[in-house]
Design an enzyme around this catalytic site. Sequence first.
Site, PDB file in Angstrom:
ATOM      1  N   GLY A  42       0.818  -1.209   0.000  1.00 35.12           N
ATOM      2  CA  GLY A  42       0.000   0.000   0.000  1.00 35.12           C
ATOM      3  C   GLY A  42       0.849   1.253   0.000  1.00 35.12           C
ATOM      4  O   GLY A  42       1.691   1.441   0.886  1.00 35.12           O
ATOM      5  N   GLY A  44      -0.171   4.530   0.230  1.00 35.35           N
ATOM      6  CA  GLY A  44      -0.881   5.721   0.688  1.00 35.35           C
ATOM      7  C   GLY A  44      -0.083   6.469   1.738  1.00 35.35           C
ATOM      8  O   GLY A  44       1.138   6.364   1.818  1.00 35.35           O
ATOM      9  N   GLU A 199     -16.848  19.757   1.818  1.00 39.16           N
ATOM     10  CA  GLU A 199     -15.899  20.346   0.874  1.00 39.16           C
ATOM     11  C   GLU A 199     -16.359  20.177  -0.567  1.00 39.16           C
ATOM     12  O   GLU A 199     -16.226  21.098  -1.383  1.00 39.16           O
ATOM     13  CB  GLU A 199     -14.520  19.733   1.095  1.00 39.16           C
ATOM     14  N   GLN A 342      -3.273  12.259   9.369  1.00 36.88           N
ATOM     15  CA  GLN A 342      -2.244  12.388  10.397  1.00 36.88           C
ATOM     16  C   GLN A 342      -2.006  11.098  11.178  1.00 36.88           C
ATOM     17  O   GLN A 342      -0.849  10.702  11.386  1.00 36.88           O
ATOM     18  CB  GLN A 342      -2.570  13.546  11.337  1.00 36.88           C
TER      19      GLN A 342
END
Length: 456
Positions: A42, A44, A199, A342
């Site tokens: 992964g 990400g 958003e 985070q």
Amino acid sequence: MTDSAHTPVHAGEDHAVEDADYGLETPLTGHPEPLPHVVVVGGGFAGMAVVKALANAPVRITLIDRRVYNTFQPLLYQVATGGLNPGDVTYFLRGLRLRQKNVHVVHEHLVEADHQAKKIRLLNDHWVSYDYLVVTAGVTTNFFGTPGAKEYAFPMYSRSQALRIRDNLFIRLEKAAKSKRLDDGLRVVVVGGGATGVEVAGALAELRTAGLAPAYPEIHGDAFEVKVVQRGSEILKAFAPELRSYAAEELTRRGVSLHLGAGVAAVERDAVVLTDGTRIHADLTVWSAGVHPHEEVSGWDLPQDEGGRIKIDDTMQVEGLPHVFAAGDIAVSPSGLPQLAQPAIQGGTVVGRNIQALLDGQPPQELRYVDKGTMAVIGRRAAIAEINLPGGRPLRITKGLAWLVWLFVHIMSLIGPRNRVTTLAGLVTRYGFPFHRRPVPIVGDVPTVRPPKHGA
């Protein structure tokens, strides 16, 4: 899990592939024996953090991902609404080797794992051995079993999905512009009142008022509608009440309708049906209501909780499997980290440090998560931010100052200088210049108009 496009494994045939096939067997200078092999599944936030944390470690790293790029998901909605190009929010994973020579990138997909033998099988039937395995494969859209949602709603968790939204947005606008009906336009329903839903709704409102109103004079009045559907009684429940109120007021002022207090019972081709019986017309339904692990995780022989996430301890090691770690949205720890960027970055960094500690014969350390705060943008010079100052005191800001903080944090979080420069230019052009109040959006791919073939 099989793929007919790949060569099948024949009985008695050894398909175990040595690491040398991925260019990793040659030991680094000064190491006569092959270095310990760290396999990261992964690319990400968490996976990239693991790789960077091991930049100077005496290890070989294989980074495996189903895509050839890393996606900065917090800005995908900007791609979906014509504010940024997809290349602005993606980074070529093989570019990591320009600065970090101990990493090798493999474009593949994990199928199964044999943790006793310490090896994994990829979709191409290659087996890769490991000394340390790190699973950071991320998650995907959760439709919660809602009838019609998977068929008719548009998720926004990958670059291709964001582009699909943008294309369908412009296809529908062009269709409405050709229509003879004055009320024919575009009704967009955004499912989910979290940060992503707010958003994308704010960006659509910005697109409507600043970019499309002059470009589509054929679409009359309020025929371009944006609505947010939220099961709870408020949007942005992770934020402080005053920030929620500001965001709701700002969205309303920008022409976004809020439907609160009822969930989605079903999604139809042209409507969203709520649990209270309300039926909302929808030409385009954007789904931003939640995530869950990919279904194939169940075949990786890893302990999972009821929601399908991999169970880890606070050192980021998978329960019952020494030398196997997990981080990011796919993992759940006793401390219950939120599924945000985070925690993924900090968790991945701790994984890298703990692998280094184990190599040095030291015990792994627990993650001490530092909550730096959270933020969401609503539109031009309008955002909310809750920043945790030293000592635990929260700083809550709104309006233009929060927008500047949001802009700075997102630009600096991107990978690579080119992405930072192009994204800064795109966002400032869309939101920032007072003399540039009608930016031209990045158009979606609308089918070409072609004359009929002769003799047809």
